[in-house]
Write a protein that holds these residues in place. Structure first.
Motif, short mmCIF file in Angstrom:
data_model
loop_
_atom_site.label_atom_id
_atom_site.label_comp_id
_atom_site.label_asym_id
_atom_site.label_seq_id
_atom_site.Cartn_x
_atom_site.Cartn_y
_atom_site.Cartn_z
N ILE A 189 0.84 -1.20 0.10
CA ILE A 189 -0.15 -0.03 0.01
C ILE A 189 1.03 1.34 -0.12
CG2 ILE A 189 -1.72 1.35 1.35
CD1 ILE A 189 -2.82 -1.33 2.38
N TYR A 190 0.54 2.12 -0.95
CA TYR A 190 1.32 3.34 -1.17
C TYR A 190 0.48 4.53 -0.92
CZ TYR A 190 5.23 0.86 -3.06
OH TYR A 190 6.53 -0.06 -3.34
N ARG A 191 0.76 5.49 -0.19
CA ARG A 191 0.20 6.81 -0.27
C ARG A 191 0.77 7.68 -1.18
NH1 ARG A 191 2.26 9.22 4.90
NH2 ARG A 191 3.94 10.14 3.50
N ILE A 192 -0.28 8.45 -1.92
CA ILE A 192 0.22 9.36 -3.04
C ILE A 192 0.42 10.80 -2.29
CG2 ILE A 192 -0.35 10.17 -5.19
CD1 ILE A 192 -1.72 7.85 -5.81
N ASN A 193 1.35 11.09 -2.25
CA ASN A 193 1.59 12.62 -1.63
C ASN A 193 1.26 13.78 -2.71
OD1 ASN A 193 2.93 11.52 0.52
ND2 ASN A 193 4.81 11.21 -0.53
N ASP A 194 0.99 15.00 -2.04
CA ASP A 194 0.41 16.05 -2.82
C ASP A 194 1.34 16.42 -4.26
OD1 ASP A 194 -1.49 16.46 -1.26
OD2 ASP A 194 -0.42 18.01 0.32
N ASP A 195 2.65 16.01 -4.04
CA ASP A 195 3.65 16.28 -5.04
C ASP A 195 3.42 15.07 -6.19
OD1 ASP A 195 4.86 14.37 -3.65
OD2 ASP A 195 6.76 15.71 -3.31
N GLY A 196 2.71 14.14 -5.94
CA GLY A 196 2.71 13.00 -6.74
C GLY A 196 3.50 11.85 -6.51
N THR A 197 4.28 11.99 -5.67
CA THR A 197 5.39 10.91 -5.08
C THR A 197 4.77 9.98 -4.43
OG1 THR A 197 5.96 12.21 -3.22
CG2 THR A 197 7.58 12.36 -4.89
N GLU A 198 5.20 8.67 -4.04
CA GLU A 198 4.34 7.65 -3.51
C GLU A 198 5.31 6.95 -2.38
OE1 GLU A 198 3.89 4.57 -6.44
OE2 GLU A 198 2.79 5.92 -7.77
N GLN A 199 4.61 7.16 -1.22
CA GLN A 199 5.15 6.65 -0.05
C GLN A 199 4.63 5.17 0.61
OE1 GLN A 199 7.71 8.13 2.34
NE2 GLN A 199 7.49 6.02 2.84
N LEU A 200 5.89 4.32 0.57
CA LEU A 200 5.25 2.94 1.17
C LEU A 200 4.77 3.15 2.54
CD1 LEU A 200 5.20 -0.22 0.80
CD2 LEU A 200 7.34 -0.22 1.54
N ILE A 250 -1.63 9.29 10.07
CA ILE A 250 -0.85 10.15 9.46
C ILE A 250 0.04 9.49 8.44
CG2 ILE A 250 0.83 10.05 10.97
CD1 ILE A 250 1.32 13.05 10.79
N SER A 251 0.28 8.25 8.71
CA SER A 251 1.07 7.33 7.64
C SER A 251 0.26 6.96 6.53
CB SER A 251 1.89 6.22 8.48
OG SER A 251 2.88 6.61 9.06
N LEU A 252 -0.75 6.36 6.58
CA LEU A 252 -1.71 6.06 5.87
C LEU A 252 -2.28 7.05 4.62
CD1 LEU A 252 -3.32 3.55 4.51
CD2 LEU A 252 -5.16 4.06 6.18
N CYS A 253 -2.75 8.06 5.28
CA CYS A 253 -3.25 8.97 4.43
C CYS A 253 -2.82 10.47 4.42
CB CYS A 253 -4.85 8.86 4.30
SG CYS A 253 -5.83 8.84 5.86
N SER A 254 -2.10 10.86 5.44
CA SER A 254 -1.89 12.07 6.08
C SER A 254 -2.90 12.59 6.56
CB SER A 254 -1.31 13.13 4.93
OG SER A 254 0.07 12.60 4.44
N CYS A 255 -3.92 12.00 7.47
CA CYS A 255 -5.07 12.37 7.98
C CYS A 255 -6.10 12.91 6.96
CB CYS A 255 -4.89 13.22 9.03
SG CYS A 255 -3.85 12.42 10.47
N ASP A 256 -5.81 12.71 5.68
CA ASP A 256 -6.79 13.19 4.60
C ASP A 256 -7.58 11.80 4.12
OD1 ASP A 256 -8.04 13.86 2.43
OD2 ASP A 256 -6.36 14.83 1.29
N GLU A 257 -8.85 11.80 4.71
CA GLU A 257 -9.53 10.59 4.13
C GLU A 257 -9.89 10.18 2.68
OE1 GLU A 257 -13.22 10.89 6.43
OE2 GLU A 257 -12.35 10.60 8.25
N ASP A 258 -9.77 11.46 1.89
CA ASP A 258 -9.93 11.32 0.64
C ASP A 258 -8.45 11.29 -0.33
OD1 ASP A 258 -12.82 11.59 0.42
OD2 ASP A 258 -12.64 13.76 0.97
N ARG A 259 -7.40 11.18 0.49
CA ARG A 259 -6.23 10.74 -0.17
C ARG A 259 -6.00 9.64 -1.04
NH1 ARG A 259 -1.41 13.66 -0.11
NH2 ARG A 259 -2.23 14.84 1.52
N LYS A 260 -5.46 9.62 -2.22
CA LYS A 260 -5.54 8.31 -2.87
C LYS A 260 -4.47 7.20 -2.32
CE LYS A 260 -7.35 9.09 -7.43
NZ LYS A 260 -7.20 9.03 -8.98
N LEU A 261 -4.75 6.20 -2.20
CA LEU A 261 -3.73 5.14 -1.85
C LEU A 261 -3.84 4.07 -3.11
CD1 LEU A 261 -5.29 4.46 1.46
CD2 LEU A 261 -3.55 5.99 1.08
N LYS A 262 -2.33 3.71 -3.59
CA LYS A 262 -2.22 2.93 -4.44
C LYS A 262 -1.98 1.50 -3.93
CE LYS A 262 0.67 2.64 -8.75
NZ LYS A 262 1.52 3.10 -9.55
N CYS A 263 -2.53 0.42 -4.26
CA CYS A 263 -2.24 -0.85 -3.66
C CYS A 263 -1.99 -1.97 -4.90
CB CYS A 263 -3.67 -1.38 -3.08
SG CYS A 263 -4.57 -0.26 -1.60
#
Length: 540
Positions: free
Chosen positions: A156-167, A190-203
């Motif tokens: 599972i990767y969190r997609i950051n605001d700048d488009g980068t992906e964080q495992l 905060i790790s999963l979605c930066s406390c943003d429930e609508d942040r995209k997660l790439k799985c």
């Protein structure tokens, strides 16, 4: 599976649970590592060392990633976080050979780096962001193996605001199974979605290969908001899609389905939520320049500048200031008397009221040393003016209605205050503001009456009997730490600050702001620069 424990105390007197010991999690990735292998690439592993009483000891280590010079490790390092300590860390990277103990002579040392926890961009795992426990499984995954079934694992990767992906998490491998049920795992929001429930997660779902060349099975995108639709016996499912198959195969439906079978959510407030949300710790120092300290030119004076060792004022200032300067702007003020015989209880130590800031703690030290020849010490020791001034300054933060700034006032004095009644009144008033007060008694005076201000033996009250809203004062006599390390003094005087911060914002029902995105340089816990220091003072 990473088992993240929540560290909170029962509900405090002022609204809601308070984290007594915050925990942070660190995730590690490397780039452009040295290649020490002949036929393949290095098989890196990172060891985290912590310093305790001058000795480095291993805290934990990552998994070994096969044949990879740019590894992204799934292992999460979990540490207790102490605001009042400079926690030193060392990361060592090894190229591992075989399955024996890591870090032996057979393994190649690739490099290491040392830092403090305050310099690291860390993610906190308990706080109002909370943490979530997720239960994933899959069904009818594509079979990528010729003579057996796939060995699937999920990333599972969190997609950051700048488009980068964080495992965020990598599950264990389930051998020879197209319908895997992975172990549940816990992860901070905060790790999963930066406390943003609508942040995209790439799985991503992979078929494991022991040589590191994993076969791609499929992917899907999710959000934490989607995940929370689970409930009432229903599950959340996603089609696991292989984009290449979708383009090539006319009747392609999916490469299996991934199912979230359960979700357990926990929320709690803590000090680091406010720091990670950008709350700035504004540090002010008040130094006692009254006559009872003695003539600074005399070696018996508490203000005497010994070229071989710092005096007690400097020792206390440096010990506490070096911790606080990692977390934002620092400010300083001093009590003293000008040469024209007019006593001032509150003036800039650099004699510039329009720009009374000094660059970091070193700037404060230099300003202190430079001002001593220019002043005449006087009395009495009136502390209430400086407390009232800083309380008025911090009261301005209330108009903002967010958790953007909190104040710490450090008072260094050689004697019992002479305006005790006014000081008690000022502290009661200040207890309603985003402010903590630390008083360090310098010298050998009788500080018994100062314990009244601390409030540890009872609730501090104003002369009219009004109690403080919350305990904001910590008093410590420096002589108790003469033979101890500077870190011991800092730990003692700053230990109560995190709870005081949380208590204030809890009472005001002010939630932490959204976490501040990390900068290009991951070297700041709060991602805020340390500014300079204004000046204030006391008379004794």
């Amino acid at each position: 599976m990473n088992d993240i424990q929540d560290a909170t105390s029962p509900g405090a007197a002022l609204g809601g649970p308070v984290a007594c010991v915050s925990k942070v999690e660190l995730r590690v990735a490397c780039k452009a590592l040295l290649d020490r292998d002949t036929l393949n690439k290095s098989d890196p592993c990172v060891i985290l060392m912590v310093q305790n009483q001058g000795q480095w000891t291993e805290l934990d280590r990552t998994e070994v990633i096969k044949s990879n010079l740019h590894p992204v490790f799934a292992k999460v390092f979990t540490l207790d976080y102490y605001f009042e300590e400079a926690q030193k860390l060392r990361f060592e990277v090894y190229d591992i050979h075989g399955t024996h103990s890591i870090g032996t002579r057979d393994d190649d040392f690739l490099g290491g780096v040392e830092c403090t926890l305050g310099q690291v961009h860390a993610e906190e795992i308990s706080g109002n962001n909370g943490y979530v426990e997720l239960f994933f499984c899959a069904k009818k995954l594509d079979d990528k193996d010729l003579f057996s079934k796939s060995d699937p694992f999920l990333e599972i990767y969190r997609i950051n605001d700048d488009g980068t992906e964080q495992l965020v998490h990598r599950t264990e491998v389930i051998k020879n199974n197209l319908n895997p049920v992975w172990e549940p795992f816990k992860v901070s929001l905060i790790s999963l979605c930066s406390c943003d429930e609508d942040r995209k997660l790439k799985c991503l779902v992979w078929d494991y290969d022991s040589r590191g060349k994993h076969d791609f099975i499929g992917e899907f995108y999710a959000t934490f908001r989607e995940m929370q639709k689970i409930g009432g016996g229903s599950k959340v499912t996603w089609d696991c899609m292989n984009p290449k198959y979708k383009l090539k195969k006319k009747n392609y439906k999916n490469s299996g389905v991934v199912i979230l079978s359960d979700l357990k959510l926990h929320r709690v407030y803590s000090f680091l939520d406010y720091i990670m949300g950008g709350c700035q710790i504004h540090f002010t120092v008040a130094i006692d320049f009254t006559a009872s300290n003695g003539d600074p030119r005399n070696s018996c004076s508490l203000h005497y500048i010994n070229p071989y060792q710092p005096n007690e004022y400097l020792k206390a200032l440096i010990a506490v200031g070096e911790i606080c300067q990692d977390y934002d702007s620092t400010t300083m003020s001093d009590f003293l008397k000008f040469p024209n015989k007019q006593v001032s209880h509150d003036f800039a130590i650099n004699f510039n009221p329009e720009d009374d800031e000094c660059e970091e703690i070193q700037g404060v030290v230099e300003a202190y040393q430079n001002c001593l020849p220019k002043i005449q010490l006087y009395g009495p020791t009136n502390v209430s003016p400086i407390i009232s001034r800083i309380a008025k300054l911090s009261a301005g933060e209330e108009t903002i209605k967010d958790a953007s700034r909190y104040h710490i006032l450090l008072i260094l004095t050689d004697g019992v205050v002479t305006d005790m009644a006014d000081t008690r009144e000022a502290i009661v008033r200040a207890s309603y503001q985003p402010l903590s007060i630390i008083i360090v008694g310098v010298g050998n005076a009788d500080f018994t009456d100062m314990q009244i201000l601390d409030g540890d033996d009872g609730v501090l009250r104003s002369p009219k009997g009004e109690p403080v809203l919350r305990d904001i004062v910590q008093f410590v006599p420096f002589r108790d730490f003469k033979t101890a390390s500077p870190a011991a003094l800092a730990k003692c005087v700053l230990a109560e600050v995190p709870n005081q911060v949380v208590e204030y914002y809890s009472h005001k029902a002010i939630c932490p702001m959204p976490p501040v995105p990390s900068c290009d340089s991951p070297t700041s816990l709060a991602n805020t620069p340390t500014e300079s220091l204004p000046a204030v003072g006391t008379t004794a």
